[in-house]
Write a protein that holds these residues in place. Structure first.
Motif, PDB file in Angstrom:
ATOM      1  N   ARG A 599       6.016  41.764 -10.336  1.00  0.00           N
ATOM      2  CA  ARG A 599       6.503  41.454  -8.953  1.00  0.00           C
ATOM      3  C   ARG A 599       7.949  41.736  -8.469  1.00  0.00           C
ATOM      4  O   ARG A 599       8.157  41.961  -7.419  1.00  0.00           O
ATOM      5  N   ASP A 600       8.833  41.879  -9.627  1.00  0.00           N
ATOM      6  CA  ASP A 600      10.247  42.494  -9.268  1.00  0.00           C
ATOM      7  C   ASP A 600      10.156  43.832  -8.848  1.00  0.00           C
ATOM      8  O   ASP A 600      10.909  44.182  -7.771  1.00  0.00           O
ATOM      9  N   VAL A 602       8.135  45.316  -7.035  1.00  0.00           N
ATOM     10  CA  VAL A 602       7.865  45.460  -5.595  1.00  0.00           C
ATOM     11  C   VAL A 602       8.669  44.668  -4.793  1.00  0.00           C
ATOM     12  O   VAL A 602       8.211  44.228  -3.569  1.00  0.00           O
ATOM     13  N   ASN A 603       9.848  44.072  -5.333  1.00  0.00           N
ATOM     14  CA  ASN A 603      10.679  43.389  -4.502  1.00  0.00           C
ATOM     15  C   ASN A 603      10.240  41.807  -3.994  1.00  0.00           C
ATOM     16  O   ASN A 603      10.749  41.228  -2.987  1.00  0.00           O
ATOM     17  N   ASP A 604       9.305  41.478  -4.666  1.00  0.00           N
ATOM     18  CA  ASP A 604       8.700  40.135  -4.687  1.00  0.00           C
ATOM     19  C   ASP A 604       9.623  38.908  -5.605  1.00  0.00           C
ATOM     20  O   ASP A 604       9.099  38.407  -6.477  1.00  0.00           O
ATOM     21  N   VAL A 605      10.828  38.956  -5.216  1.00  0.00           N
ATOM     22  CA  VAL A 605      11.944  38.614  -6.174  1.00  0.00           C
ATOM     23  C   VAL A 605      11.667  36.932  -6.289  1.00  0.00           C
ATOM     24  O   VAL A 605      11.882  36.203  -7.317  1.00  0.00           O
ATOM     25  N   THR A 637      18.590  39.537 -13.831  1.00  0.00           N
ATOM     26  CA  THR A 637      18.282  40.499 -13.006  1.00  0.00           C
ATOM     27  C   THR A 637      17.703  40.005 -11.564  1.00  0.00           C
ATOM     28  O   THR A 637      18.459  40.400 -10.375  1.00  0.00           O
ATOM     29  N   VAL A 638      16.511  39.424 -11.888  1.00  0.00           N
ATOM     30  CA  VAL A 638      15.922  39.030 -10.542  1.00  0.00           C
ATOM     31  C   VAL A 638      16.747  37.853  -9.940  1.00  0.00           C
ATOM     32  O   VAL A 638      16.828  37.775  -8.500  1.00  0.00           O
ATOM     33  N   LYS A 641      19.347  39.600  -7.828  1.00  0.00           N
ATOM     34  CA  LYS A 641      18.701  40.233  -6.500  1.00  0.00           C
ATOM     35  C   LYS A 641      18.212  39.269  -5.457  1.00  0.00           C
ATOM     36  O   LYS A 641      18.157  39.396  -4.289  1.00  0.00           O
ATOM     37  N   ALA A 642      17.786  37.890  -6.029  1.00  0.00           N
ATOM     38  CA  ALA A 642      17.464  36.812  -5.070  1.00  0.00           C
ATOM     39  C   ALA A 642      18.629  36.083  -4.363  1.00  0.00           C
ATOM     40  O   ALA A 642      18.379  35.267  -3.624  1.00  0.00           O
ATOM     41  N   GLU A 776      25.327  48.076  -7.084  1.00  0.00           N
ATOM     42  CA  GLU A 776      24.166  47.817  -7.599  1.00  0.00           C
ATOM     43  C   GLU A 776      23.888  49.025  -8.878  1.00  0.00           C
ATOM     44  O   GLU A 776      24.537  49.993  -9.105  1.00  0.00           O
TER      45      GLU A 776
END
Length: 776
Positions: A599-600, A602-605, A637-638, A641-642, A776
């Motif tokens: 999921r990460d 595809v940016n579904d954080v 990491t996630v 990003k979130a 980044e």
């Protein structure tokens, strides 16, 4: 002194001491490949140091040492130049035929094609670039298509400074390699990093293949193509690479290629071939008998060579007697005809004169599923020693019933493999063949497990005596990985067969054995099949825990190796459902971790954070500290990003706290990667919040760990961003050192980051702070 005299002498001395090539290599310090090439006549002009090392390894007395020295000196004076080693590890050119004769017109046509390609490469400015030259050489089985292609590559080596490459497309097999698999193999051969190849989609790999091929002046032999689809995507669109495709069919569906149809040899060429192999005057002494032999062999190069090799080893036979024997052979093998040319009588003549044990080895070798094989295969199948197996293989080679392959390996011509299988059906009872095939499968799969253990950092069990059923043994990780790659066709076929034989437990064991090898060989296109077989086999045994584990690995492979996100998500979801059903905390955690990872990407954080948090909790409850730490690093990491920076920092502190409680603490080398990843990713939280001192602290000393692992981008960022931190903290001299370190990385550092380092140096001189606002 002939070219092969030194090789024959080395082999005779080695066998007299009951040494394998590997044992001599260990005793002398000369590589296995160098000794094998010397014995086969591929390596000439040996250096004095090599000869001295062989003398020591063989423990030669004065007379034998003198004999070896004189043989080596004669070989050095006989040859004007060395025979080069193979150009590439994964697609080297096999050894051609030394006594090649005939086909002068065909070689001239192909030579003209090379000249056209050279002239086209220097065409008019502004003109559309011409297509690179492609030749399709077609003809009946045994007509010498491959031999012609190899001869061309050898004769015109100077026209191809970037080398010669050879791929057997195995077009007649049930599972020939796909174009994508061939692209991967060639990219590896051309030096493209395996991990880079593995991360690309099929379309991206093909684009990289085309751009790489466009810059090479090389020859590529695509041998044994079954149909147009196998080669169409492999034909370069630009550049000066010559491609020679061999096939039994003319491949009429390919456009823009030059076709060359090989017929049988002319009478004079057939006679010349017999003369070159027999080489003792018998052909010229009885030209009528030689003509009869050529007719009975249908003027087919393969049949002629087999018959001639047979005659060459029986100096008391006249050519007339050979012709009579060919005429009298039964026609049981008419199915092996090439058009209306019967070749079985030539095969049978050589086969019928083999020693019984050598004939048995020949029949057993036809059971090997892959394209080529080494000495251990013969030893396992025949239940004999490696030295004895090598003797049998060399006898078959001398009889023309085997061909050499790259290194110390052998291969069958398609027709001879079919002949061997037919002889096996006629001679051996089914139980014998079944047992031999099972013995080979067992050895292959045991060796896979042993190689995987060494390749992933394990220590292999001590060698168990001299049993031919024992797996191969490996001293280094590189040696183990090389075996897994070189034998992949054979051991994957063995795994498939094991699944068909309803032995699911063995399949599951092998799937888990190779689990960690994927990271070292991402580009191999068959990992998904391995773990799918493992999952189905685990289901058949009712082992839900193992089934969930194989499905999780299948999820990883679907995305990491093939970029198939939907299939990966489906496999991970199935793994979670099965792990939940059997109550396995570790497998549930594993599935949640892969779901979060997928999921990460595809940016579904938001979902990724939830899944990975579940994984961390379950790993803790299962007592799996190692994978808890792995999941925690993913969480850092996630969370970053979130936009949940504080939680990412807290997770980093939790990781360091967990490590501090372990016996080795945070400095335990087993957890060095965990520490490195955690520090690297939390640094970005500090950087983006402008917490320069804390960012500099976690980045301190981190660059060497990433540099040692070959992560050049991360190394560059550590130097650059720490330089920014130090500049903000007023430590100009230290910041300057980091900026200059970026420039010192040269081309391994991205251009834009090098420019940013130069800007940082200019800013220090002007008293200005770095202007970057997002990291980044």
């Amino acid at each position: 002194m002939t070219v092969s005299s030194l090789g024959r002498l080395v082999r005779r001395l080695r066998l007299a001491r009951a040494l394998t090539i590997e044992q001599l290599a260990e005793a002398s310090g000369v590589s296995v490949r160098a000794i094998g090439d010397m014995e086969r006549g591929r390596s000439t002009k040996p250096r004095h140091g090599t000869v001295a090392a062989l003398m020591q390894g063989l423990r030669l007395g004065e007379a034998e040492a003198e004999e070896l020295f004189l043989a080596a000196r004669a070989d050095r004076s006989d040859k004007a130049a060395d025979v080069p080693a193979p150009t590439a590890h994964f697609a080297p050119l096999p050894r051609g035929i030394r006594d090649f004769v005939g086909r002068e017109d065909e070689l001239r046509v192909l030579g003209n094609l090379i000249e056209e390609g050279t002239r086209s490469g220097a065409g008019r400015a502004g003109a559309a670039p011409p297509l690179p030259p492609v030749a399709v050489v077609s003809g009946v089985p045994g007509s010498g298509k491959t031999t012609l292609a190899l001869r061309l590559a050898e004769e015109r080596r100077s026209d191809f400074p970037d080398g010669a490459f050879f791929i057997d497309l195995r077009g007649l097999e049930d599972r020939p390699p796909t174009p994508d698999e061939t692209v991967v193999r060639l990219l590896n051969a051309w030096g493209v990093d395996d991990a880079q190849v593995g991360r690309l989609t099929s379309e991206e790999r093909l684009a990289l293949y085309q751009s790489t091929a466009a810059g090479l002046r090389a020859v590529l032999v695509l041998d044994n193509a079954g149909h147009e689809a196998q080669v169409r995507a492999l034909l370069p669109a630009e550049g000066r690479m010559l491609v020679v495709v061999t096939s039994r069919r003319p491949l009429a569906g390919l456009s823009g290629v030059h076709r060359l149809a090989l017929g049988t040899l002319a009478r004079s060429e057939s006679t010349a071939l017999l003369r070159a192999v027999v080489a003792d005057g018998r052909v010229d002494a009885d030209p009528d008998a030689a003509a009869r032999v050529a007719v009975l062999c249908g003027h087919l190069p393969l049949a002629l060579r087999v018959a001639a090799n047979w005659a060459a080893t029986r100096s008391g036979w006249t050519l007339g007697r050979l012709a009579d024997r060919l005429a009298d052979e039964d026609r049981r093998m008419d199915a092996l005809s090439a058009g209306d040319l019967g070749v079985a009588s030539a095969f049978h003549l050589s086969y019928s004169r083999l020693a019984p044990e050598t004939a048995r080895v020949f029949r057993l070798l036809s059971l090997i599923p892959g394209g080529d094989f080494g000495i251990p295969y013969a030893a396992v199948l025949a239940e004999t020693s490696a030295v004895e197996a090598e003797n049998r293989l060399e006898e078959l080679l001398e009889a023309g019933l085997l061909m050499t392959s790259v290194g110390d390996r052998y291969r069958f011509h398609d027709l001879l493999r079919l002949y061997g299988r037919a002889r096996s059906r006629d001679t051996d009872d089914e139980a014998t063949s079944v047992a031999a095939a099972a013995r080979l499968r067992g050895w292959l799969l045991d060796t896979v497990a042993a190689a995987a253990q060494v390749a992933t950092g394990g220590v292999e069990a001590p060698e168990r005596g001299d049993s031919t059923a024992s797996p191969e043994h490996f001293r280094t990780r590189e040696q183990a990985l090389e075996w897994l790659r070189a034998e992949s066709d054979n051991w994957l076929s063995a795994l498939r067969r094991e699944a068909e034989q309803q032995n699911p437990g063995r399949v599951v064991v092998i799937a888990f054995a190779v689990e960690a090898v994927c990271n070292s060989w991402i580009s191999w296109g068959n990992w998904s099949e391995v773990f799918a077989l493992g999952a189905r086999s685990a289901e058949a045994t009712g082992d839900l825990d193992a089934q969930a584990g194989c499905l999780s690995m299948l999820a990883w492979v679907h995305w990491q190796c093939h970029r198939r996100h939907e299939e990966a998500l489906e496999a991970a979801t199935s793994a979670l459902a099965i792990a939940s059903a059997c109550g396995s905390l570790g497998r549930q955690a594993e599935a949640y971790m892969y779901l979060g990872w997928l999921r990460d990407v595809v940016n579904d954080v938001v979902s990724a954070v939830e899944d990975i948090a579940q994984a961390m909790d379950l790993f803790l409850r299962a007592g799996d500290t190692r994978r808890y730490l792995q999941a925690a690093n993913m969480n850092i990491t996630v969370l970053r990003k979130a936009g949940r920076g504080q939680e990412a920092i807290e997770t980093h502190h939790a990781v360091m706290g967990s490590l501090a409680q372990l016996p080795g603490g945070v400095h335990d080398p087993r957890y060095a990667v965990t520490v490195r990843i955690s520090r690297y990713h939390v640094a970005f939280v500090y950087l983006n919040e402008g917490r320069w001192e804390e960012a500099a602290e976690v980045l301190a000393g981190l660059e060497q760990s990433y540099a040692d692992s070959g992560f050049h981008l991360a190394t560059t960022k550590i130097y650059l961003y720490r330089g920014h931190c130090l500049a903000h903290l007023g430590l100009a001299a230290e910041a300057e050192g980091d900026y200059r370190a970026v420039l010192g990385l040269g081309d391994s550092a991205p251009v834009d980051l090098r420019e940013e380092a130069r800007a940082g140096l200019a800013g220090l001189s002007a008293g200005a702070l770095p202007s970057r606002t997002a990291f980044e």
